[in-house]
Design an enzyme around this catalytic site. Sequence first.
Site: not given
Length: 477
Positions: A231, A251, A285
């Site tokens: 997140g 992560e 991301c």
Amino acid sequence: MTKLKDVYPLYLNNKAVQPNTDLAVTDKFTGEVAFRVAQADAATIDAAIAGAVRAAEPMARMAAYERQAVLDHCVRRFKERFDELAYALCVEAGKPIKDSEGEVGRLIDTFRIAAEESVRLGGEVLPIDIAPRAKGYQSIWKRVPIGPCSFISPFNFPLNLAAHKIAPALAVGNPFVMKPASRTPLGAIIIGEILAETDLPEGAFSILPAHREGADLFTTDDRLKLLSFTGSPDVGWDLKARCGKKKVVLELGGNAAVIVDHDADLNDAMERIIFGAFYQSGQSCIGVQRIIVHESIYDTFRDMLVKRTGGLIAGDPKDPKTFVGPMISESEASRLDGWIQEAIASGATLLCGGKREGAMLEATLLENVGRDTNAYREEAFGPLAILSKFSDFNAALDEVNDSKFGIHAGIFTRDIFKSLDAWDRLDVGGVVINDVPSYRVDNMPYGGVKDSGIGREGIKFAMEDMTEIRNLIIRRK
């Protein structure tokens, strides 16, 4: 067309439970409530953790072939329910249907890899007779399950990023409790429905939608031995600070860069960068946010990108022709729109896009973006990419490193020496040559450095994080 149910349960200690229908999940394109899901309270989460503790020993005693059978069952059922999983993802995440189908494919890949790796969890015979005092001694080590795990998964890949936690846990024999993202819980719930068809020990898994403020036990409870969180950086580092003694895998975010050198295949680079920047509305991301182009090809490549970006089809994610769907919420679209306007006010040039309607934000390209703006320094997590030019390759590498993040970087070049220099010098978790940083295969080590996190996913590597080494020393007389 696949139809979703109106109401879905949570999963507590392997069983479907419907204590309420408190969590309303919207269709991200229409904004209407698509279905309702049971929401866990603190007592339910506590009961799930207690169940995981009880399940730790029977899970650890499962034979490798038994763990493999559970994972193989999931692979078969995911294939049978492929269309349902893809449609659910399209609705709850607003992800274009073709991208949703791609994520279901990756879900299947991830569990298949875990099934293969579940019977390969080995150790090593280690010679320790390195000095006279160790003559006649032998060391053998193996990996054993770490114990009850806590998983918190994000909204943007609600199937595959849940799979990257669940599948390796099952492969090594760890029970777990999972909190899926409240905006996109259905994928994890369907995984739970399929796991409930297996003979896993009671308490082996719980899947518990819960609001963030009501889910503190996922982080602070000392009965849990590992937290794996995917997140935002702010949330992730705060969770780590409150985790106590447990192992933590994070992560987190990124603002990934790609370099396009003068010898690149421009048509190929353009198509891959379009994908990397605007796939699932840039909500990744490792999405391409910074595009650094050699000055000799800059104008040509910029014009190619602008033309291609302007032709992307935006709209209803259920339409197979749609490339850019809605962002996860209107508030997120408004936030990124504000960053775009801030950059323009600071001197950036809008090349294309820049318009917003509700949660729909056009695919947007900017150039001449100041390095002190949010659009440059922070994670856009939406359909925005910014262009800059370089003349010296080493300076381009420095520009890539000019970030607090570091998951992946991409380099389009035909020069092997530049590729190796980039691999040496870039402060990132992975360097992708002749493709975008958005590229990921589910068995490779994946993760970031700096503010982007700690630890690595990819089944084999996650299995290592989810186990402890136990050594056996034998004195032979």
